[in-house]
Design an enzyme around this catalytic site. Sequence first.
Site, short mmCIF file in Angstrom:
data_model
loop_
_atom_site.label_atom_id
_atom_site.label_comp_id
_atom_site.label_asym_id
_atom_site.label_seq_id
_atom_site.Cartn_x
_atom_site.Cartn_y
_atom_site.Cartn_z
N MET A 30 0.85 -1.19 0.00
CA MET A 30 0.00 0.00 0.00
C MET A 30 0.89 1.25 0.00
O MET A 30 0.45 2.33 0.35
CB MET A 30 -0.94 -0.02 1.20
CG MET A 30 -1.90 -1.21 1.12
SD MET A 30 -3.44 -0.99 2.01
CE MET A 30 -2.87 -0.84 3.65
N GLY A 31 2.15 1.07 -0.38
CA GLY A 31 3.06 2.22 -0.46
C GLY A 31 3.67 2.55 0.89
O GLY A 31 3.67 1.74 1.81
N HIS A 37 9.54 -3.68 3.19
CA HIS A 37 9.10 -3.90 1.80
C HIS A 37 10.30 -4.17 0.90
O HIS A 37 10.27 -5.04 0.03
CB HIS A 37 8.39 -2.65 1.26
CG HIS A 37 7.11 -2.30 1.97
ND1 HIS A 37 6.98 -1.16 2.73
CD2 HIS A 37 5.92 -2.93 2.01
CE1 HIS A 37 5.76 -1.10 3.22
NE2 HIS A 37 5.08 -2.16 2.80
N GLY A 145 5.58 -10.38 3.96
CA GLY A 145 6.31 -10.46 5.23
C GLY A 145 5.50 -11.21 6.29
O GLY A 145 4.27 -11.12 6.33
N LYS A 147 5.30 -10.37 9.25
CA LYS A 147 4.71 -9.48 10.26
C LYS A 147 3.19 -9.58 10.19
O LYS A 147 2.50 -9.61 11.20
CB LYS A 147 5.14 -8.03 10.05
CG LYS A 147 4.54 -7.14 11.15
CD LYS A 147 5.15 -5.79 11.19
CE LYS A 147 4.33 -4.74 10.50
NZ LYS A 147 2.90 -4.76 10.71
#
Length: 266
Positions: A30-31, A37, A145, A147
């Site tokens: 989502m930027g 990232h 990821g 996370k």
Amino acid sequence: MKTLRHAGAMQRLALRWRREGRSVAFVPTMGALHRGHLSLVTRARREAEIVVVSVYVNPTQFDRTDDLRGYPRTLPADRKACAAAGVEVVFAPANLYAEDHSTWVEETELSQGRCGATRPGHFRGVTTIVLKLVQLVQPERMYMGWKDAQQLEILRRMLRDLNVPTRVIGCPIVRDADGLALSSRNRHLSPAQRAQALALPRGLLEATGKARPAAWLRRHLARQPGLRVDYVEVAQGRLAAAVWVGSTRLIDNVPLPRVQRKGRKA
Ligand code: PAF
């Protein structure tokens, strides 16, 4: 590096790559890209000929309008980081939903509990957008990821259940030197809140040595100044927790040693 803004252009290019037999790796985001990232991009770069990064703040996965409105939008910086990391295409559409969009993808087992319990509709938005993105990018591999462990498990299940030939590659959580897992939302924390937030990764780590890690962590986090516990849960072999620090919600998780893996809420 190309930046594509339209779904049709992305899909035409992906279909051409497929005809040419080229391998495509995909990193959906989502930027507000950070080192977490970029670690996905680095791995993708090593394992495929072409790397596509999507940057799309998906409105259907937000359960709070203030969170959607406040989500950081940093496309110029994201493009720069992607170019430096060797990405071929940044796919950054303005909108991916038709006005009369009425089709949803929902995983119904793994999305129970954890974030699924406290963010109603969130995972339905995630599975729907990721299937749409995968149809547009047609990747062999998608990098995510750990996370967002629950998201990763759900997306793997969704792609398997719907016979989509895209493999999900799970990548390690990237942390700052003090232990805080990198997240686009960390930038909303004041210095004082950031210091309070460290109780989350530190508590998770300490809890793995306890006989009843979830119960211990719930009690421990509840005593920390500035934190409000959203959930603490053992699921899929991981101890996972979400906390509020002011109006910022943070999630994190750690794998549990085998003996402690019995799935049970705190
Ligand atoms: O993890 C994220 O950033 C988002 O949930 C994803 C996978 C890009 C879907 O919008």
